[in-house]
Design a protein around this motif. Structure first.
Motif, PDB file in Angstrom:
ATOM      1  N   GLU A 173      26.228  16.735 -10.818  1.00 36.52           N
ATOM      2  CA  GLU A 173      25.815  15.605  -9.974  1.00 36.52           C
ATOM      3  C   GLU A 173      24.516  15.952  -9.247  1.00 36.52           C
ATOM      4  OE1 GLU A 173      27.654  12.788  -6.415  1.00 36.52           O
ATOM      5  OE2 GLU A 173      28.970  13.802  -7.861  1.00 36.52           O
ATOM      6  N   LEU A 174      23.613  14.975  -9.215  1.00 36.64           N
ATOM      7  CA  LEU A 174      22.323  15.115  -8.537  1.00 36.64           C
ATOM      8  C   LEU A 174      22.239  14.110  -7.403  1.00 36.64           C
ATOM      9  CD1 LEU A 174      19.985  15.237 -11.667  1.00 36.64           C
ATOM     10  CD2 LEU A 174      20.943  17.187 -10.454  1.00 36.64           C
ATOM     11  N   THR A 175      21.515  14.470  -6.372  1.00 38.33           N
ATOM     12  CA  THR A 175      21.171  13.530  -5.300  1.00 38.33           C
ATOM     13  C   THR A 175      19.664  13.305  -5.360  1.00 38.33           C
ATOM     14  OG1 THR A 175      22.985  14.283  -3.911  1.00 38.33           O
ATOM     15  CG2 THR A 175      21.194  13.079  -2.832  1.00 38.33           C
ATOM     16  N   GLY A 207       0.818  -1.203   0.000  1.00 41.63           N
ATOM     17  CA  GLY A 207       0.000   0.000   0.000  1.00 41.63           C
ATOM     18  C   GLY A 207       0.852   1.254   0.000  1.00 41.63           C
ATOM     19  N   LEU A 208       0.424   2.221   0.805  1.00 40.71           N
ATOM     20  CA  LEU A 208       1.168   3.474   0.879  1.00 40.71           C
ATOM     21  C   LEU A 208       2.571   3.271   1.430  1.00 40.71           C
ATOM     22  CD1 LEU A 208      -1.595   5.925   2.170  1.00 40.71           C
ATOM     23  CD2 LEU A 208      -0.702   5.703  -0.144  1.00 40.71           C
ATOM     24  N   ASN A 209       2.738   2.243   2.266  1.00 32.50           N
ATOM     25  CA  ASN A 209       4.073   1.978   2.818  1.00 32.50           C
ATOM     26  C   ASN A 209       5.063   1.561   1.741  1.00 32.50           C
ATOM     27  OD1 ASN A 209       3.075   2.502   5.379  1.00 32.50           O
ATOM     28  ND2 ASN A 209       2.567   0.370   5.770  1.00 32.50           N
ATOM     29  N   GLY A 210       4.557   1.024   0.627  1.00 31.09           N
ATOM     30  CA  GLY A 210       5.447   0.596  -0.450  1.00 31.09           C
ATOM     31  C   GLY A 210       5.352   1.463  -1.688  1.00 31.09           C
ATOM     32  N   HIS A 211       4.526   2.533  -1.637  1.00 29.11           N
ATOM     33  CA  HIS A 211       4.400   3.436  -2.783  1.00 29.11           C
ATOM     34  C   HIS A 211       5.546   4.449  -2.746  1.00 29.11           C
ATOM     35  CE1 HIS A 211       2.492   5.587  -6.009  1.00 29.11           C
ATOM     36  NE2 HIS A 211       2.536   6.706  -5.311  1.00 29.11           N
ATOM     37  N   ILE A 212       6.324   4.475  -3.800  1.00 29.28           N
ATOM     38  CA  ILE A 212       7.564   5.258  -3.825  1.00 29.28           C
ATOM     39  C   ILE A 212       7.382   6.478  -4.714  1.00 29.28           C
ATOM     40  CG2 ILE A 212      10.010   5.222  -4.452  1.00 29.28           C
ATOM     41  CD1 ILE A 212      10.034   2.259  -3.858  1.00 29.28           C
ATOM     42  N   SER A 213       7.870   7.611  -4.225  1.00 28.41           N
ATOM     43  CA  SER A 213       7.943   8.846  -5.005  1.00 28.41           C
ATOM     44  C   SER A 213       9.402   9.300  -5.080  1.00 28.41           C
ATOM     45  CB  SER A 213       7.088   9.950  -4.363  1.00 28.41           C
ATOM     46  OG  SER A 213       5.721   9.595  -4.392  1.00 28.41           O
ATOM     47  N   TYR A 214       9.767   9.840  -6.233  1.00 32.69           N
ATOM     48  CA  TYR A 214      11.148  10.258  -6.470  1.00 32.69           C
ATOM     49  C   TYR A 214      11.223  11.785  -6.503  1.00 32.69           C
ATOM     50  CZ  TYR A 214      11.577   5.398  -7.988  1.00 32.69           C
ATOM     51  OH  TYR A 214      11.539   4.032  -8.049  1.00 32.69           O
ATOM     52  N   SER A 215      12.330  12.310  -6.035  1.00 34.48           N
ATOM     53  CA  SER A 215      12.542  13.760  -6.037  1.00 34.48           C
ATOM     54  C   SER A 215      14.041  14.038  -6.030  1.00 34.48           C
ATOM     55  CB  SER A 215      11.879  14.421  -4.818  1.00 34.48           C
ATOM     56  OG  SER A 215      12.432  13.916  -3.612  1.00 34.48           O
ATOM     57  N   ILE A 216      14.372  15.274  -6.406  1.00 32.87           N
ATOM     58  CA  ILE A 216      15.763  15.733  -6.382  1.00 32.87           C
ATOM     59  C   ILE A 216      15.946  16.555  -5.117  1.00 32.87           C
ATOM     60  CG2 ILE A 216      17.520  17.063  -7.570  1.00 32.87           C
ATOM     61  CD1 ILE A 216      16.054  16.532 -10.175  1.00 32.87           C
ATOM     62  N   VAL A 217      16.891  16.147  -4.282  1.00 35.33           N
ATOM     63  CA  VAL A 217      17.078  16.815  -2.995  1.00 35.33           C
ATOM     64  C   VAL A 217      18.356  17.655  -2.951  1.00 35.33           C
ATOM     65  CG1 VAL A 217      15.726  15.117  -1.740  1.00 35.33           C
ATOM     66  CG2 VAL A 217      18.175  14.749  -2.023  1.00 35.33           C
ATOM     67  N   ALA A 218      19.294  17.401  -3.841  1.00 36.62           N
ATOM     68  CA  ALA A 218      20.536  18.182  -3.809  1.00 36.62           C
ATOM     69  C   ALA A 218      21.200  18.101  -5.177  1.00 36.62           C
ATOM     70  CB  ALA A 218      21.492  17.669  -2.727  1.00 36.62           C
ATOM     71  N   SER A 219      22.074  19.070  -5.449  1.00 33.96           N
ATOM     72  CA  SER A 219      22.798  19.107  -6.717  1.00 33.96           C
ATOM     73  C   SER A 219      23.960  20.067  -6.569  1.00 33.96           C
ATOM     74  CB  SER A 219      21.864  19.533  -7.851  1.00 33.96           C
ATOM     75  OG  SER A 219      22.593  19.738  -9.046  1.00 33.96           O
ATOM     76  N   ASP A 220      24.949  19.881  -7.434  1.00 37.92           N
ATOM     77  CA  ASP A 220      26.042  20.835  -7.436  1.00 37.92           C
ATOM     78  C   ASP A 220      25.765  22.012  -8.373  1.00 37.92           C
ATOM     79  OD1 ASP A 220      26.173  19.488  -9.801  1.00 37.92           O
ATOM     80  OD2 ASP A 220      28.227  18.751  -9.547  1.00 37.92           O
TER      81      ASP A 220
END
Length: 932
Positions: free
Chosen positions: A529-531, A482-495
């Motif tokens: 580079e992205l994180t 369910g929601l515990n396994g639903h994954i969302s992706y985002s960019i949190v840091a970069s140079d």
């Protein structure tokens, strides 16, 4: 009506704590709670305050979900008051049948914690049934010889009520012949008998009619009547007599139907018909009559159906023996049923929580169940067990009650559900067993963070990618549901800069696809580079980070750019002068080009597309240096033209072209006729000119040599016919040689020009002048007194007034060599000879480009002069005395070294090449030589 154990115990010093602990230890400390109620209570009647007897408050009734359970539920619990209420009609006779003690077993269940209490409700009999005779009409025959005091047994009435409500007495109507006697058996049963009070006389009265009344002990009493019709017959003075007054036998419940059970025997002292005895069931329940079959002649009793100990443990009946004269006798028959292990144990689930959190601690109650075996003794003793390889166990909480609890850690990701099979086995011989399976589902919690498929990602993206294209995809997995396994992706840091990040890349929150929001340019951005973070939607949310390195690859998207030679501002071609005495190997000039790409795409090569005299010049493949391949011959033209193309190493390669105009002369006066041919500028497109020459070369390759010979002859004839003295050479007057001085400097144009001054005396002396002020294209120039100065010349004005401004220029500075810091090369500090000759290796182009751009920059700013000041180049790219590298972009990073992945750095290096002997190039001769 009843009470609880809590009411029976005396309060002690810890009476405050005891009620709180009482529900936990109630089954072990107390007897069952007993209530006593009469049967046939109205629905909703209060049996007792169950909550109070259990020590629960009114709030606990609903909070702990107090309820009762039984196989057939006759009672319920009021959720507001905790009273035990009658739910259904209670008929003692229907529930307990013939049992004198009628009790109902209940279980009270409470939660938080889960517990069970035993309740016994005793059903008291009420007088709800009237006595009843089997026959409304009783026919009797009595011989007249019957003596006074003789007794005649009558069929008793039946009453399903018990105790005081059962039959209490019988009576008959008053008559002179008969009285009623009541016989009481050992079990308390009352049987009416007629007693003959007076001898009968058939001739006087042939029959007698009596009314028999049966009364019970209820208040008010109920009654039933039967009509007795007595016929008087002749004498039969001996009744039958049984061998025993009571017969008792035990049989197994497995006895098949039709088997002989017992035989009763009676004898009669009479003879004949009066001695013939018949047997009948008397005062026996209908159910018993259906179960057994009595042979009237022999007195043999057989079972008509199979026995079941669990239904009836014992059968009681009365058998009457009657002779032919009407006399009878009775005996009692008791048949006891022996138990056999013929019933499998039963498992009854009373409470089940089939959804279990995977972080549930050991010992949590999952299910509550009980066992039941209808057999008796050891056949009814049951033990339970489950599998041993599951994280659950059972233990007995009270008599025949069990709890299923957790016995280890649960992990939904490994085992999402458990099928628990409970096996119940009795102690019979052979033992019987049964099983019950329950499915328990492990509920997910957010105990797993997302995990990326790779520890880091590296992606290569070629520049000039289309905006919006996907360049990479990251993927993470989460075993939760369910929601515990639903994954969302985002960019949190970069140079990259935070404000510019969104304009470069974005990531799809659902798929993890990374998109390029713009076209990348390798020349501006080579790598970043992205994180990236993958987070689930649990509470609390868990996340994981991964690094994504994007390498922007170079494409061959920049054509080479020719810095030298360049056209004048008006499109006219500039000349390079070559001494006639130039030897083979003499450095004539150098084609300078740059490419903004890097690596192999910036590796430039130089090729001759067209030459007016093939074989006269050689062109360095990598250096762009134009050298004399052989000495100038007598038949060679004094003016030569080279079309050079510069190609990079890309696929497909890009190129640019440059046109070199070379004039062989020992001084500038010799080339004045040639210069006049170029007074009118010809604007041409270098690319179009290149295409034209390529087409001509391909189409006329067979006649190229012939055209070159014709061109050389034509040049010879033109030079021989040119005048040596022009009308413009007047004393003190200087005339412009043509539109050679560029009015402005466009990109790639060198900031220098040819300014010629010719005296009227015929002296073939050339003076190189510098502009002291900006010169516009519509102005003529004259020589000033100051060396190198120009004076604007207006049409028609007598120039003799400016004779004081004309003078011979001083000899050119022979020391035009570069300083150590200004010398071309990879770092500006190569070693070599100080003659100022052209560099001759593949790295020389880079520094020369920088010097030319610096001079072009200064010229555009108006700070450059044609003299040899700092930051200028002078007459040509080779004749200026000083070079300055200020404000010049560093092209060293774009220089490709074949066979290596390295680019040039600022480290000092040695240069192996040496300048040729006559290294002055287009530089003028010395002052003495010019005056000859």
């Amino acid at each position: 009506m009843g009470g609880s154990c809590a009411q029976k115990r005396r309060a002690g010093p810890r009476q405050v704590l005891f009620p709180l602990l009482l529900p936990l230890f109630y089954p072990a400390l107390c007897e069952p709670i007993r209530y006593s109620i009469p049967e046939e209570l109205a629905k909703g009647s209060v049996v007792g305050n169950l909550a109070k007897d259990l020590g629960l408050s009114v709030l606990d009734v609903s909070a702990r979900k107090l309820r009762v359970s039984a196989e057939k539920l006759h009672f319920s619990v009021d959720a507001e008051s905790g009273d035990l209420l009658v739910k259904d009609r209670i008929d003692r006779e229907q529930i307990c049948k013939e049992r004198r003690r009628c009790e109902l077993q209940l279980e009270a269940v409470v939660e938080n914690p889960l517990n069970i209490f035993h309740i016994v409700v005793v059903i008291e009999d009420v007088n709800d049934h009237a006595p009843q005779f089997d026959k409304k009409e009783i026919h009797l025959e009595i011989f007249e010889s019957a003596s006074a005091g003789a007794r005649i047994s009558l069929d008793p009435a039946t009453d399903p009520d018990i105790n005081i409500n059962s039959i209490k007495n019988y009576k008959i109507n008053s008559n002179p012949y008969f009285s009623l006697m009541v016989r009481v058996n050992s079990d308390g049963g009352k049987y009416p008998e007629l007693s003959l009070e007076k001898l009968l006389d058939r001739e006087e009265q042939r029959s007698h009619s009596l009314i028999l009344t049966a009364l019970d002990g209820g208040d008010p009493p109920r009654s039933a009547t039967a009509h007795i019709q007595i016929s008087v017959k002749d004498a039969n003075d001996n009744p039958p007599v049984f061998s025993r007054d009571e017969y008792r036998i035990s049989v197994s419940e497995s006895l098949p139907p039709g088997s002989p059970v017992l035989q009763v025997t009676a004898t009669d002292q009479d003879e004949g018909v009066n001695a013939e005895i018949n047997y009948y069931f008397r005062s026996t329940a209908q159910s018993t009559k259906h179960m057994f079959l009595l042979d009237e002649k022999t007195g043999m009793i057989k079972n008509n159906q199979s026995f079941d100990f669990e239904d009836v443990e014992r059968y009681t009946m009365e058998v009457e023996a009657k002779d032919g004269g009407g006399l009878s006798a009775q005996c009692k028959v008791i048949i006891e049923i022996l138990d056999e292990n013929d019933n499998n144990p039963e498992i009854i689930i009373t409470s089940l929580s089939d959804q279990i959190l995977e972080n549930s601690p050991p010992g949590m109650v999952v299910a509550l169940f009980k066992t039941r075996d209808l057999d008796f003794g050891g056949n009814g003793e049951v033990r339970c067990n489950i599998e041993t390889d599951i994280p659950f166990k059972i233990y007995s909480s009270s008599n025949n009650y069990y709890k299923l609890v957790t016995d280890g850690a649960l992990d939904r990701e490994q085992t999402p559900e458990y099928n628990v099979t409970i096996v119940a086995t009795d102690r019979g011989k052979p033992p019987l067993s049964s099983s019950r399976s329950i499915t328990l589902y492990v509920t997910d919690i957010n105990d797993n963070a997302p995990v990326f498929d790779q520890t880091s990602y590296v992606v290569h993206v070629a520049e000039n990618n289309p905006p919006g294209a996907s360049i990479a995809q990251v993927s993470a997995s989460d075993p939760d549901l369910g929601l515990n396994g639903h994954i969302s992706y985002s960019i949190v840091a970069s140079d990259l800069e935070p404000l510019a990040l969104s304009s470069y890349v974005s990531v799809s929150a659902q798929s993890g696809v990374v998109f390029a929001e713009r076209a990348f340019d390798h020349e501006q951005l080579r790598a970043f580079e992205l994180t990236l973070q993958a987070g689930d939607h649990g509470s609390p949310a868990l996340s994981a980070n991964v690094s994504l390195r994007v390498l922007v690859g170079d494409r061959n998207d920049n054509a080479p750019r020719v810095l030298y030679p360049a056209l004048g501002p008006d499109g006219s071609a500039l000349f390079d002068m070559v001494p006639r005495s130039a030897e083979p190997g003499y450095l004539v000039t150098k084609v300078v080009a740059v490419d903004a790409d890097s690596g192999h795409n910036a590796w430039l090569s130089y090729h001759v597309l067209q030459a007016s005299e093939p074989g006269l010049f050689s062109l360095g493949l990598r250096t762009g240096e134009v050298r004399m391949a052989r000495a100038l011959g007598d038949r060679d033209a004094a003016r030569q033209r080279l079309l050079v193309t510069v190609r990079d190493g890309g696929q497909p390669p890009l190129s640019a072209t440059a046109t070199l105009h070379l004039v062989f002369a020992d001084n500038l006066q010799e080339i004045l006729p040639d210069l006049r041919e170029y007074d009118r500028p010809v604007l041409s497109d270098p690319q179009a000119e290149l295409q034209f020459y390529l087409v001509v070369a391909l189409a006329l390759i067979s006649v190229l040599f012939l055209l070159a010979v014709i061109l050389a002859i034509a040049l010879r004839l033109r030079r021989s016919l040119s005048p040596t003295t022009w009308d413009c050479f007047h004393p003190g007057l200087c005339v412009k040689s043509g539109p050679v001085v560029p009015p402005n400097y466009s990109e790639g144009t060198l900031p220098y020009s040819y300014n010629l001054c010719i005296a009227h005396t015929g002296t073939k002396e050339f003076n190189f002048l510098k502009c002291s002020a900006p010169i516009h294209s519509n102005e003529d120039m004259v020589c000033s007194v100051s060396p190198g100065a120009l004076i604007p010349l207006h049409g028609g004005e007598d120039l003799t007034s400016h004779s004081e401004t004309l003078t011979s220029q001083a000899p050119p500075n022979t020391d035009w060599r570069f300083s150590q810091a200004q010398r071309p090369g990879t770092s500006g500090s190569q070693n070599g000879d100080d003659t100022g000759t052209w560099p001759n290796n593949q790295f020389d182009t880079e520094m020369l480009q920088a010097m030319i751009l610096a001079s072009a920059s200064e010229a555009a700013d108006g700070s450059s002069t044609l003299g040899g000041g700092a930051g200028t180049m002078g007459l040509s790219a080779r004749y200026g005395p000083q070079f300055t590298l200020q404000h010049v972009p560093d092209y060293r990073q774009n220089v490709y070294i074949p066979g290596s992945n390295a680019t040039l750095t600022n480290a000092a290096g040695k240069r192996d090449g040496k300048a040729p002997a006559g290294g002055n190039g287009n530089k003028k001769k010395s002052g003495k030589k010019e005056k000859k």
